[in-house]
Scaffold this active site. Structure first.
Site, PDB file in Angstrom:
ATOM      1  CG  ASN A  52     -30.619  25.589 -24.931  1.00 44.79           C
ATOM      2  OD1 ASN A  52     -31.062  26.315 -25.819  1.00 44.79           O
ATOM      3  ND2 ASN A  52     -29.748  24.631 -25.163  1.00 44.79           N
ATOM      4  CG  HIS A  60     -27.013  28.792 -27.941  1.00 44.54           C
ATOM      5  ND1 HIS A  60     -28.329  29.095 -27.650  1.00 44.54           N
ATOM      6  CD2 HIS A  60     -26.919  27.432 -27.859  1.00 44.54           C
ATOM      7  CE1 HIS A  60     -28.995  27.980 -27.403  1.00 44.54           C
ATOM      8  NE2 HIS A  60     -28.156  26.965 -27.517  1.00 44.54           N
ATOM      9  CB  CYS A  74     -28.938  26.614 -30.742  1.00 43.83           C
ATOM     10  SG  CYS A  74     -29.826  25.257 -29.986  1.00 43.83           S
TER      11      CYS A  74
HETATM   12  O1  UT7 Z   1     -28.657  24.176 -27.449  1.00 44.25           O
HETATM   13  C1  UT7 Z   1     -28.161  23.055 -28.111  1.00 44.25           C
HETATM   14  C2  UT7 Z   1     -26.821  22.794 -27.674  1.00 44.25           C
HETATM   15  N1  UT7 Z   1     -26.837  22.008 -26.461  1.00 44.25           N
HETATM   16  C3  UT7 Z   1     -25.854  22.153 -25.588  1.00 44.25           C
HETATM   17  O2  UT7 Z   1     -25.015  22.996 -25.740  1.00 44.25           O
HETATM   18  C4  UT7 Z   1     -25.755  21.174 -24.450  1.00 44.25           C
HETATM   19  C5  UT7 Z   1     -24.320  20.736 -24.307  1.00 44.25           C
HETATM   20  N2  UT7 Z   1     -24.137  19.785 -23.232  1.00 44.25           N
HETATM   21  C6  UT7 Z   1     -24.217  20.137 -21.937  1.00 44.25           C
HETATM   22  O3  UT7 Z   1     -24.481  21.271 -21.616  1.00 44.25           O
HETATM   23  C7  UT7 Z   1     -23.923  19.091 -20.895  1.00 44.25           C
HETATM   24  O4  UT7 Z   1     -23.337  17.973 -21.526  1.00 44.25           O
HETATM   25  C8  UT7 Z   1     -25.181  18.646 -20.094  1.00 44.25           C
HETATM   26  C9  UT7 Z   1     -25.654  19.760 -19.194  1.00 44.25           C
HETATM   27  C10 UT7 Z   1     -26.290  18.229 -21.047  1.00 44.25           C
HETATM   28  C11 UT7 Z   1     -24.822  17.455 -19.214  1.00 44.25           C
HETATM   29  O5  UT7 Z   1     -23.738  17.801 -18.350  1.00 44.25           O
HETATM   30  P1  UT7 Z   1     -22.495  16.816 -18.181  1.00 44.25           P
HETATM   31  O6  UT7 Z   1     -21.619  17.374 -17.152  1.00 44.25           O
HETATM   32  O7  UT7 Z   1     -21.946  16.571 -19.563  1.00 44.25           O
HETATM   33  O8  UT7 Z   1     -23.190  15.523 -17.595  1.00 44.25           O
HETATM   34  P2  UT7 Z   1     -23.129  14.050 -18.169  1.00 44.25           P
HETATM   35  O9  UT7 Z   1     -24.037  13.896 -19.338  1.00 44.25           O
HETATM   36  O10 UT7 Z   1     -21.694  13.657 -18.331  1.00 44.25           O
HETATM   37  O11 UT7 Z   1     -23.737  13.244 -16.952  1.00 44.25           O
HETATM   38  C12 UT7 Z   1     -23.063  13.168 -15.697  1.00 44.25           C
HETATM   39  C13 UT7 Z   1     -23.949  12.416 -14.729  1.00 44.25           C
HETATM   40  C14 UT7 Z   1     -24.495  11.113 -15.285  1.00 44.25           C
HETATM   41  O12 UT7 Z   1     -24.505  10.175 -14.239  1.00 44.25           O
HETATM   42  P3  UT7 Z   1     -23.339   9.072 -14.118  1.00 44.25           P
HETATM   43  O13 UT7 Z   1     -23.377   8.313 -15.411  1.00 44.25           O
HETATM   44  O14 UT7 Z   1     -22.066   9.859 -13.946  1.00 44.25           O
HETATM   45  O15 UT7 Z   1     -23.741   8.293 -12.927  1.00 44.25           O
HETATM   46  C15 UT7 Z   1     -25.906  11.453 -15.644  1.00 44.25           C
HETATM   47  O16 UT7 Z   1     -26.769  10.322 -15.604  1.00 44.25           O
HETATM   48  O17 UT7 Z   1     -25.085  13.225 -14.386  1.00 44.25           O
HETATM   49  C16 UT7 Z   1     -26.274  12.445 -14.581  1.00 44.25           C
HETATM   50  N3  UT7 Z   1     -27.367  13.340 -14.938  1.00 44.25           N
HETATM   51  C17 UT7 Z   1     -28.164  13.947 -14.034  1.00 44.25           C
HETATM   52  N4  UT7 Z   1     -28.170  13.888 -12.696  1.00 44.25           N
HETATM   53  C18 UT7 Z   1     -29.097  14.632 -12.067  1.00 44.25           C
HETATM   54  C19 UT7 Z   1     -27.736  13.738 -16.190  1.00 44.25           C
HETATM   55  N5  UT7 Z   1     -28.774  14.598 -16.101  1.00 44.25           N
HETATM   56  C20 UT7 Z   1     -29.037  14.739 -14.775  1.00 44.25           C
HETATM   57  C21 UT7 Z   1     -29.992  15.493 -14.063  1.00 44.25           C
HETATM   58  N6  UT7 Z   1     -29.971  15.408 -12.711  1.00 44.25           N
HETATM   59  N7  UT7 Z   1     -30.887  16.309 -14.668  1.00 44.25           N
END
Ligand code: UT7
Length: 341
Positions: free
Chosen positions: A298, A268, A113
């Site tokens: 993204n 980005h 990215c």
């Molecule tokens: O371009 C390359 C660079 N990439 C990035 O910059 C991405 C950086 N990371 C992020 O933007 C975020 O970490 C994400 C958007 C990927 C995830 O957001 P988050 O707030 O960090 O969520 P998380 O991974 O901590 O997950 C929170 C909860 C989890 O459930 P539990 O364990 O709390 O019960 C996940 O299983 O959200 C759940 N979850 C979802 N729920 C509904 C993860 N994906 C989804 C989904 N729909 N699509």
């Protein structure tokens, strides 16, 4: 080091198929509310069989037309992609041949990215050579090719698209400072691999002979790696926020400016929460942080270019403004440059 760098033209391309957040509820356990509130994304575009290079060509043709230049005016073509169509030929050679840019040499960039920002910095450096007048920088990504559509934590994030700029030293613009970084020690946070195979004479490198991660050295093999993107979202999130902050502080400091003097940050487009957190740390109002994430998702290295093109076409960029470009992603890599446009 200050270097001449003027954007003579820009263009971008998104494939026509639009996929809304609610469409994902048919394939994974998710909701429009979760995707919108956690990322800021509402929809994204997916290629309907169009190749990465074909999307790149469309963006490049728009940028050349915008710059009022012919492909034969180009001296160098840089193409950033993590999703090229072929191992060889390179995507930059394919593009060079198709456009008929007969005077240009062609080089691929793969820093995920961060690619568009690295490309801007490379272009500025090449443009110091008096033999190089025009550089075409293209980013094109078909992330739908490497997306695991059974993994809800990643599949809702990505989109396809391309962007291009024509760059020249002949104009008022200047790159005032750059800060490019790699952190391969965090490589495991974002992976996708080529399918491997053994040659007919036995295993090329049996797992038991592979270098172990030991002491200070990180692993070279990632058990979680598949041909599809695997991401430790929280790890990359933390890296992204601190990279933007550190990058912006470094380039403004190196160029002798204050952060509040920035007219625009074009980052980005990965997650609006990342942009808000970085802006807060920097004391930068969100009105100066350009985001089009809502519409495109993204798109990896294309995203900074698409955002730049949208800003230009909307008339938001004026000569003399101070603009920072910041990218971060797989590698892990990040890059920030400060440009007086
Ligand atoms: O371009 C390359 C660079 N990439 C990035 O910059 C991405 C950086 N990371 C992020 O933007 C975020 O970490 C994400 C958007 C990927 C995830 O957001 P988050 O707030 O960090 O969520 P998380 O991974 O901590 O997950 C929170 C909860 C989890 O459930 P539990 O364990 O709390 O019960 C996940 O299983 O959200 C759940 N979850 C979802 N729920 C509904 C993860 N994906 C989804 C989904 N729909 N699509």
């Amino acid at each position: 080091m200050q270097m001449k760098l003027t954007i003579a033209g820009s263009g971008s391309y998104l494939p026509p198929t639009t996929v809304e957040n609610r469409d994902f509820t048919r394939i994974v356990d998710t909701s429009d509310e979760w995707i919108r509130s956690r990322t800021g994304i509402c929809r994204r575009h997916f290629s309907d069989g169009e190749l990465t290079v074909e999307m790149g060509v469309k963006a490049a043709e728009k940028a050349l037309a915008d710059a009022d230049l012919a492909a034969t005016d180009l001296d160098l073509i840089l193409v950033s992609s993590v999703t090229p169509d072929y191992v060889t030929p390179t995507i930059s050679c394919l593009l060079q041949g198709y456009l008929g840019a007969d005077q240009a040499f062609a080089l691929d960039i793969n820093v995920a990215c961060s690619g568009f920002v690295y490309g801007l910095d490379l272009a500025a450096r090449y443009l110091q050579d008096p033999a190089i007048h025009h550089v075409l920088l293209v980013a094109s990504e078909k992330l739908s090719r490497v997306t695991d559509f059974t993994d809800r934590s990643t599949c809702v994030l990505f989109g396809d698209g391309a962007a291009a700029v024509v760059l020249t030293a002949d104009g008022p613009g200047q790159e005032l400072a750059s800060c490019l970084k790699a952190d391969g020690r965090q490589a495991q946070a974002l992976t996708a691999c080529y399918p491997d195979r053994n040659h007919p004479f036995g295993p090329a490198l049996a797992p038991e002979n592979s270098p172990e991660s030991s002491g200070d050295q990180p692993a070279l093999r990632f058990p979680q790696a598949t041909p599809f993107i695997h991401m430790d979202g929280r790890e990359v999130y933390r890296f992204a926020v601190s990279s933007i902050e550190q990058g912006i502080r470094t380039v403004t400091d190196r160029a002798g400016y204050q952060v509040e003097q920035l007219d625009w940050l074009i980052p980005h487009q990965a997650n609006n929460r990342i942009l808000e957190a970085a802006a807060k740390r920097l004391g930068l109002p969100m009105s100066k942080v350009y985001s089009c994430l809502e519409e495109i998702g993204n798109t990896s290295s294309s995203s900074v270019g698409i955002a730049l093109d949208r800003c230009r076409q909307a008339g938001l960029l004026q000569t003399g403004q101070l603009v920072a470009f910041s990218g971060f992603g797989g590698g892990l890599t990040h890059g920030t440059i400060l440009v007086k446009i």
